[in-house]
Design an enzyme around this catalytic site. Structure first.
Site, PDB file in Angstrom:
ATOM      1  N   ARG A 168     -19.055  -4.527 -61.139  1.00 21.23           N
ATOM      2  CA  ARG A 168     -17.646  -4.781 -60.848  1.00 21.23           C
ATOM      3  C   ARG A 168     -16.921  -5.447 -62.008  1.00 21.23           C
ATOM      4  NH1 ARG A 168     -13.472  -5.503 -57.544  1.00 21.23           N
ATOM      5  NH2 ARG A 168     -12.845  -7.200 -58.882  1.00 21.23           N
ATOM      6  N   ASP A 180     -18.165  -4.216 -52.564  1.00 23.08           N
ATOM      7  CA  ASP A 180     -19.584  -4.504 -52.620  1.00 23.08           C
ATOM      8  C   ASP A 180     -19.993  -5.156 -51.323  1.00 23.08           C
ATOM      9  OD1 ASP A 180     -18.720  -7.112 -52.861  1.00 23.08           O
ATOM     10  OD2 ASP A 180     -18.890  -7.078 -55.035  1.00 23.08           O
ATOM     11  N   ASP A 201     -20.070 -18.766 -54.959  1.00 18.42           N
ATOM     12  CA  ASP A 201     -21.390 -18.257 -55.341  1.00 18.42           C
ATOM     13  C   ASP A 201     -22.521 -19.203 -54.930  1.00 18.42           C
ATOM     14  OD1 ASP A 201     -19.916 -16.256 -56.416  1.00 18.42           O
ATOM     15  OD2 ASP A 201     -20.535 -16.528 -58.481  1.00 18.42           O
TER      16      ASP A 201
HETATM   17  C1  UD1 Z   1     -15.546 -13.950 -60.225  1.00 18.70           C
HETATM   18  C2  UD1 Z   1     -17.055 -14.045 -60.349  1.00 18.70           C
HETATM   19  C3  UD1 Z   1     -17.703 -14.169 -58.981  1.00 18.70           C
HETATM   20  C4  UD1 Z   1     -17.097 -15.323 -58.219  1.00 18.70           C
HETATM   21  C5  UD1 Z   1     -15.568 -15.214 -58.183  1.00 18.70           C
HETATM   22  C6  UD1 Z   1     -14.880 -16.405 -57.540  1.00 18.70           C
HETATM   23  C7  UD1 Z   1     -17.519 -12.738 -62.339  1.00 18.70           C
HETATM   24  C8  UD1 Z   1     -18.188 -11.542 -62.903  1.00 18.70           C
HETATM   25  N1  UD1 Z   1     -17.550 -12.851 -61.007  1.00 18.70           N
HETATM   26  O1  UD1 Z   1     -15.252 -12.744 -59.513  1.00 18.70           O
HETATM   27  O2  UD1 Z   1     -19.103 -14.370 -59.162  1.00 18.70           O
HETATM   28  O3  UD1 Z   1     -17.595 -15.302 -56.893  1.00 18.70           O
HETATM   29  O4  UD1 Z   1     -15.057 -15.094 -59.536  1.00 18.70           O
HETATM   30  O5  UD1 Z   1     -15.247 -17.573 -58.182  1.00 18.70           O
HETATM   31  O6  UD1 Z   1     -16.984 -13.560 -63.047  1.00 18.70           O
HETATM   32  N2  UD1 Z   1      -8.514 -10.713 -55.395  1.00 18.70           N
HETATM   33  C9  UD1 Z   1      -7.512  -9.861 -54.972  1.00 18.70           C
HETATM   34  N3  UD1 Z   1      -6.886  -9.084 -55.915  1.00 18.70           N
HETATM   35  C10 UD1 Z   1      -7.212  -9.133 -57.244  1.00 18.70           C
HETATM   36  C11 UD1 Z   1      -8.230 -10.017 -57.661  1.00 18.70           C
HETATM   37  C12 UD1 Z   1      -8.866 -10.785 -56.702  1.00 18.70           C
HETATM   38  O7  UD1 Z   1      -7.190  -9.789 -53.796  1.00 18.70           O
HETATM   39  O8  UD1 Z   1      -6.598  -8.423 -58.045  1.00 18.70           O
HETATM   40  C13 UD1 Z   1      -9.189 -11.570 -54.391  1.00 18.70           C
HETATM   41  C14 UD1 Z   1     -10.667 -11.220 -54.268  1.00 18.70           C
HETATM   42  O9  UD1 Z   1     -10.874 -10.145 -53.383  1.00 18.70           O
HETATM   43  C15 UD1 Z   1     -11.225 -12.515 -53.754  1.00 18.70           C
HETATM   44  C16 UD1 Z   1     -10.407 -13.576 -54.481  1.00 18.70           C
HETATM   45  O10 UD1 Z   1      -9.196 -12.906 -54.860  1.00 18.70           O
HETATM   46  O11 UD1 Z   1     -11.019 -12.642 -52.380  1.00 18.70           O
HETATM   47  C17 UD1 Z   1     -11.084 -14.186 -55.692  1.00 18.70           C
HETATM   48  O12 UD1 Z   1     -11.407 -13.184 -56.620  1.00 18.70           O
HETATM   49  P1  UD1 Z   1     -11.564 -13.456 -58.200  1.00 18.70           P
HETATM   50  O13 UD1 Z   1     -11.345 -14.893 -58.504  1.00 18.70           O
HETATM   51  O14 UD1 Z   1     -10.724 -12.451 -58.915  1.00 18.70           O
HETATM   52  O15 UD1 Z   1     -13.101 -13.133 -58.406  1.00 18.70           O
HETATM   53  P2  UD1 Z   1     -13.757 -12.179 -59.486  1.00 18.70           P
HETATM   54  O16 UD1 Z   1     -13.111 -12.359 -60.822  1.00 18.70           O
HETATM   55  O17 UD1 Z   1     -13.848 -10.804 -58.923  1.00 18.70           O
END
Ligand code: UD1
Length: 425
Positions: A98, A122, A310
């Site tokens: 991802r 996922d 996490d």
């Molecule tokens: C990263 C980490 C992951 C961790 C997460 C939160 C990596 C590779 N992964 O994931 O291990 O659990 O931060 O600390 O660095 N969201 C939306 N729209 C978006 C982006 C996010 O709705 O465009 C939502 C997601 O579904 C989720 C929340 O926002 O519910 C947090 O996501 P985000 O902080 O973006 O996590 P990741 O960067 O995917």
């Protein structure tokens, strides 16, 4: 399909006390973004303290498919980004990882256009990229989605105020990597504050970028005309460190996490302290000790500096054997409770309701065959096995390999009774 006895698995037995030192690797969630950032400009980058994990291998494949050369020697990756690359990431590669969406920002800044397949959801629910898209559009990108692919282009990136609806880690990183080459200043408000974001900002600044405020909720990026390749050492993995603290909590003992950063784990260490795990900052990393039964506590996941989502499966495993009742609330990912069914198979008393789990601690878990559904869930089940009578057999350990370097080897070196069983081995 492989028959059950042909599959790789991890066997764990009740263990303890743990003792000794364990080296903590570089952070998975940082290195994947640093690898993406190498797409920003031509030249040879060296990234050190890189964990030997499957997600790094998968990101290397994403870069190679674009024409970039990636090679490993010890804990260092050498990344040679040629003058011309193919700015495309096909679904066959993105579905494995991802975090591959992190290439979007650097490709827009480094090449001007990109086609990146949406990675899909996922095991812990849908993970949209709408905030990445909105943020990139605010600084001048045109983005369309068709046939599962994101088509993005930008003739001119122009600095702007980017107000994130939620402090998304991935969106903050993508917009930082694009804005570094924009004309003028980009201000990212409600930015994520994770230490891995500060690591990326350090990397970009070392390349010649001008990023200030990383680690706070307002990041300013002053666009520059030129960037150059760099050498960089990845920040220590706070989630891997947390995993060994959870192992200690389950098995008891006294250990040192070499290279771990207590300043990046303050909220977790406080919560563990409430539960009976002592930690203190040590010149080598973090020293930790745990004796006797754990105490329950309530847990609520939040963006950094709150308790990391996490770490939640690890905390739920700990609460399963703690004295009292703990309530865990998930505030980031809707469906992140799958491993709970597996812990229940080990005898845990857990009830889930929407974003909440109520855990009534019991004296001992009992070993059972269980399945890893994602990286942290898998690690939590292994950790749970350390406080379970009988044998816990964790199948699908490849999920654990995505994020942990030699997890079984590091745990056994601390005295845990854990081994990897390979087909025919
Ligand atoms: C990263 C980490 C992951 C961790 C997460 C939160 C990596 C590779 N992964 O994931 O291990 O659990 O931060 O600390 O660095 N969201 C939306 N729209 C978006 C982006 C996010 O709705 O465009 C939502 C997601 O579904 C989720 C929340 O926002 O519910 C947090 O996501 P985000 O902080 O973006 O996590 P990741 O960067 O995917």
């Amino acid at each position: 399909m492989e028959s059950v006895d042909q599959q790789d698995r991890i066997e764990v037995r009740a263990s303890g006390p743990l003792e000794g030192s364990v080296p903590i690797s570089g952070a998975k969630n940082s290195v994947l973004k640093l690898m993406a950032a190498c797409l920003l400009t031509e030249g040879t980058f060296v990234i050190r303290n890189v964990p030997d994990i499957e997600d790094v291998t998968a990101m290397a494949e994403v870069l190679r498919a674009m024409g970039v050369t990636v090679s490993r020697s010890g804990d260092a990756l050498t990344i040679e980004r040629p003058a011309s690359i193919t700015p495309e990431a096909p679904y066959a590669l993105t579905e494995q990882l991802r975090a591959s969406t992190a290439v979007l920002g650097p490709l827009l800044a480094g090449v001007g256009h990109a086609r990146v397949a949406l990675p899909g959801g996922d095991d812990f629910g849908p993970r949209p990229i709408d905030m990445h898209v909105a943020a990139l559009e605010t600084i001048g990108c045109r983005i369309e989605t068709s046939g599962g692919d994101v088509y993005a282009s930008a003739d001119n990136l122009v600095g702007n105020l980017v107000l994130l609806e939620f402090p998304s880690v991935g969106a903050t990183e993508n917009v930082m990597m694009a804005a570094v080459r924009a004309k003028g200043t980009t201000v990212i408000d409600n930015a994520a504050r994770e230490p891995e974001i500060a690591d990326l900002a350090g990397f970009l600044n070392h390349m010649g970028g001008q990023v200030t405020g990383a680690g706070t909720s307002t990041i300013e990026v002053e666009g520059v005309d030129e960037l150059h390749p760099v050498e960089h050492t990845v920040v220590s993995d706070r989630i891997e460190a947390a995993t060994f603290l959870a192992a200690l909590a389950m098995a008891g003992g006294e250990i040192t996490l070499l290279g771990a950063r207590s300043d990046h784990m303050a909220m977790l260490c406080r919560k563990l302290g409430d539960m009976g795990v002592r930690t203190s900052s040590d010149p080598d990393g973090i020293w930790a000790m745990c004796n006797g039964r754990l105490r329950s506590a309530d847990v609520s996941t939040l963006p950094y500096p709150g308790l990391p989502t996490d770490c939640k499966p690890l905390l739920v495993a700990m609460l399963s054997v703690a004295e009292g009742v703990g309530i865990v609330t998930e505030n980031l990912f809707s469906g992140r409770f799958r491993y709970v069914d597996e812990l229940v198979r080990m005898g845990a008393n857990i009830r889930t309701e929407g974003h909440h789990a109520v855990i009534r601690g019991i004296d001992r878990l009992s070993g059972a065959p269980v399945r890893a559904s994602d990286i942290r869930a898998g690690a939590a089940l292994v950790v749970a096995g350390l406080a379970a009578d009988g044998v816990t057999v964790v199948s699908d350990p490849h999920h654990i390999d995505r994020g942990y370097e030699d997890f079984v080897g590091k745990l056994s070196a601390l005295g845990a009774d854990v081994r990897r069983v390979r087909p025919g081995g």
